[in-house]
Design an enzyme around this catalytic site. Structure first.
Site, short mmCIF file in Angstrom:
data_model
loop_
_atom_site.label_atom_id
_atom_site.label_comp_id
_atom_site.label_asym_id
_atom_site.label_seq_id
_atom_site.Cartn_x
_atom_site.Cartn_y
_atom_site.Cartn_z
N SER A 1 0.82 -1.21 0.00
CA SER A 1 0.00 0.00 0.00
C SER A 1 0.85 1.26 0.00
O SER A 1 0.32 2.36 -0.09
CB SER A 1 -0.93 0.00 1.21
OG SER A 1 -0.18 -0.15 2.39
N HIS B 1 -3.01 -2.91 -5.63
CA HIS B 1 -3.28 -2.54 -4.24
C HIS B 1 -4.76 -2.70 -3.94
O HIS B 1 -5.59 -1.86 -4.31
CB HIS B 1 -2.81 -1.09 -3.99
CG HIS B 1 -3.12 -0.62 -2.61
ND1 HIS B 1 -3.42 0.68 -2.31
CD2 HIS B 1 -3.19 -1.30 -1.43
CE1 HIS B 1 -3.67 0.78 -1.01
NE2 HIS B 1 -3.53 -0.41 -0.47
N GLU C 1 -6.16 -0.11 -6.70
CA GLU C 1 -5.20 0.77 -7.38
C GLU C 1 -4.24 -0.11 -8.18
O GLU C 1 -3.61 -1.01 -7.61
CB GLU C 1 -4.41 1.59 -6.35
CG GLU C 1 -5.19 2.76 -5.78
CD GLU C 1 -4.40 3.53 -4.73
OE1 GLU C 1 -4.59 4.76 -4.63
OE2 GLU C 1 -3.60 2.92 -3.99
#
Ligand code: CAA
Length: 699
Positions: free
Chosen positions: A408, A429, A441
């Protein structure tokens, strides 16, 4: 420009054919064409019946949303629907695909509806902050009854063709080509010469008197904050209590009010932003993707288990590897427990649970990834560990397999550099819990190959996630922005604002949970560990203030919900945050040591202090090219962090407040607070100077 509605006559049946790709949206041109072709067919003595159909993947999937807020159609939609409903010849709608919104409203104005058995029918306008505006609130209750109509309109959930048949929304299902079945049906009813049934002339059976109060309470809760809610109820009630024409007028006024509302504008913005986010600016949409048949996941913890569930639920065989046998057993049992909970709640059929579980195989050795096409590591956030993992994966995975990290915050390029195939490496992510949260993401490293990016975007759609591309930076889009949000929440506490007031101001703004309760839920130790890791990597902060409260609470064994106390306290087994004088004393001590004086702070300042750092950081993220467009950032925050969708995301919100006002407020804070935190982003200053908005940067 070719005609979007065509007419052809075969054996006395007129086929009125809509052809407006991609989804045959009911644009002003389609509406006008529909009117003209139906009028022509009605006047043609060679025609005995009309079949309304569409080419391509679907019948009309709704009004053309891009035209909302414009000048309005050249032909009033009710005139078009009246031409269908009043036609003396039978009009049969042949339905396939997604018959949504204006599409279903057109179908309901036809005399008969035949649906392909895979069709789905619905009035999803409420998801755009609207209500049906083409007679849907008046015709649906007349066709299927008040309670099911209100349910469909207020939830926006579509029904299957079989459910539509059971409800009386369609007259017949077709297993074969729906157009042929509809033509045969039309010829039969034309021969019978009985007057066509008209939906608007049907009467509605009034519900029990208590129905409306109960419905108002239910809708008030489920559609809280959405202006469309009360309008939906009033219009459906009018279908029961008032003549058709009056109901239509009421619906028209309500639709006009909703379409102008800030909430609907925000939801429409998100609808298109989500679709734009799927496109990568410099990668053509038709880029060939790599086949993904088997997925590998490293780490059987919360994240790894959730990721494995995402793929297994979507039909992918998954190999879940954890080098720790006990962790693997624990992880698998958590997965089983999560699936069992979904079955118990009625969200998942037992047969689907069994199928998903049968797709997960476990191992303690990376050699099990030999046949994987994609491997995602979800190990601890430690760069040395991750680089080791990538080196090992490079050795065991077949050439062309994609290697992904669920980090992250950490740098994907450094992980890619540990392999001999940096082009095959990217970040995926997921947000926690990964099996629930929609956001992903997709982090593009400097070397990530275009087809790897295209494959990842395609895959996220297949596992029903919404993907946003992010460049490499500390925290990517979402977590980089969250830093300022958390910093201000912490500083506000040091300035004497009680945790519960901060949370209240932000839940009133529309977040489902405030930042302080969120910190307790996630675990205060997570942030403290991440800060220590950043320090170790030389990325630490030189400002002790934002992290001091969590550090002290963690040192006191108060990690949040999981230990029964954090910034709040919790009853044993409870999740409701309760104010706790012990935490308040820890905060007050820290503030005193830092020399921070308590002062009176109003709710507007709480909101501005927490939200405007999001806007400022987002402007930097945009200027650096980390995010492709403002809408992508809005999608991240609405889907990953609970930013209220009715406000459209941080940048849509900033535009709606007005960028000059946003910039002024940031300057005020810079003058009063710490200029390190509140220096306006150059892009924000530039937009204000040029009189532009974030929306002007969309493509
Ligand atoms: N108007 C304009 N464009 C639309 C549209 C609409 N109603 N629905 C979809 N599109 C566009 C999308 O923006 C997308 O465009 P790009 O390819 O340029 O990105 C394209 O059609 C394909 O859409 P999806 O990527 O979403 O394709 P899908 O196959 O996954 O889903 C769908 C298709 C189920 C129809 C989905 O797009 C959808 O749910 N659309 C919205 C339907 C809707 O809300 N209809 C009600 C509109 S309001 C209304 O009808 C008011 C009224 O009462 C008169």
């Amino acid at each position: 420009m070719s005609d979007p509605v065509n007419l052809s006559v075969e054996d006395g049946i007129a086929f009125v054919i809509i052809d407006n790709p991609p989804v045959n949206a009911l644009s002003a041109r389609v509406a006008a064409g529909l009117h003209d072709r139906v009028t022509e067919a009605a006047a043609d003595p060679a025609v005995t019946a009309i079949v309304l159909t569409a080419v391509g993947r679907t019948f009309i999937a709704g009004a053309d949303i891009t035209e909302f807020g414009g000048d309005g159609p050249a032909v009033d939609v009710h005139t078009v629907l009246a031409a269908l409903e009043d036609c003396a010849k039978p009009v049969v709608a042949a339905l396939h695909g997604t018959i949504y919104g204006g599409g279903l409203e057109v179908a309901m104005a036809c005399h008969y509806r035949i649906a392909d058995d895979a069709a789905r029918l619905g009035l999803p306008e409420v998801k755009l902050g609207l209500l049906p505006g083409a007679g849907g609130t008046q015709r649906l209750p007349r066709l299927i009854g008040v309670a099911p109509a209100l349910e469909m309109i207020s939830t926006g959930k579509p029904v299957t063709a079989q459910d539509a048949l059971n409800l009386g929304l369609v007259d017949r299902l077709s297993k074969g080509d729906v157009r042929t079945v509809a033509a045969r049906f039309a010829a039969t009813v034309a021969r019978q010469k009985s007057p066509p049934p008209r939906t608007r002339t049907r009467t509605v059976i009034p519900p029990a008197p208590s129905f409306w109060d109960e419905a108002a309470a239910r809708i008030g809760k489920s559609l809280r904050g959405l202006p469309a809610g009360p309008h939906i109820l009033a219009c459906v009630r009018a279908a029961v209590e008032r003549p058709f024409k009056e109901g239509l007028d009421l619906e028209g006024q309500a639709f006009a009010a909703c379409v102008r509302s800030r909430e609907s504008e925000a939801l429409r913005h998100l609808f298109f932003a989500e679709r734009r986010a799927a496109r990568i600016k410099d990668i053509p949409r038709d880029t060939a993707t790599r086949p993904i048949a088997r997925v590998g996941v490293i780490g059987a913890g919360t994240m790894g288990g959730g990721i494995a569930m995402c793929f297994a639920s979507a039909g992918y065989p998954v190999t879940l590897v954890d080098i720790n046998e006990a962790a693997l057993t624990r992880g698998l049992s958590t997965i089983q427990g999560n699936y069992a909970a979904s079955v118990a709640k009625g969200r998942l059929a037992a047969i689907d649970r069994d199928a998903a579980l049968s797709r997960i195989r476990t191992a303690t050795d990376y050699a099990a990834f030999a046949d994987a096409d994609l491997v995602i590591e979800a190990a601890f956030e430690d760069m040395d560990l991750k680089r080791r993992i990538f080196r090992d994966l490079d050795r065991v995975c077949r050439p062309g397999a994609i290697l992904a990290s669920n980090t992250s915050t950490l740098n994907i390029d450094q992980m890619a550099a540990a392999t001999a195939r940096p082009g095959d490496v990217l970040g995926l992510h997921f947000f926690s819990p990964a099996n629930v949260m929609r956001l992903l993401e997709v982090v593009r490293g400097v070397a990530t190959a275009p087809d790897v990016m295209a494959t990842a975007m395609d895959l996220t759609r297949r596992i029903c996630k919404v993907a946003v591309v992010s460049g490499v930076c500390d925290g990517f889009i979402g977590n980089r922005m969250v830093a300022g949000y958390g910093r201000e929440a912490n500083l506000l506490m040091l300035e004497g604002v009680e945790p519960a007031r901060i949370d209240k101001a932000l839940t009133e703004f529309g977040f489902p949970m405030g930042p302080i309760a969120m910190g307790d839920m996630v675990g205060l130790d997570i942030g403290v560990k991440a800060a220590a890791e950043a320090e170790k990597a030389g990325r630490g902060s030189d400002d002790p203030r934002p992290g001091i409260i969590a550090k002290r609470l963690v040192a006191a064994g108060r990690l949040g919900q999981k230990t029964g106390a954090g910034l709040y306290r919790y009853e044993p087994g409870g999740r409701r945050p309760l104010p706790d004088p012990v935490a308040l004393a820890i905060i007050a001590d820290a503030a005193r040591e830092l020399g921070i004086e308590p002062r009176d702070i109003d709710d507007q300042e709480i909101v501005d202090r927490c939200i405007l750092p999001l806007v400022n950081e987002a402007a930097r993220i945009l200027a650096e090219g980390i995010a492709q467009r403002p809408g992508d950032i809005d999608i991240v925050w609405v889907n990953g962090y609970g930013f209220p969708s009715l406000r459209g995301g941080p940048l849509f919100y900033a535009d709606s407040v007005g960028l000059p006002a946003v910039l002024n407020r940031i300057r005020q804070f810079r003058n009063r607070q710490d200029p390190r935190d509140w220096t306006p982003a150059p892009l924000l200053e530039q937009l204000v100077a040029e009189g532009r908005r974030f929306a002007d940067l969309e493509d």
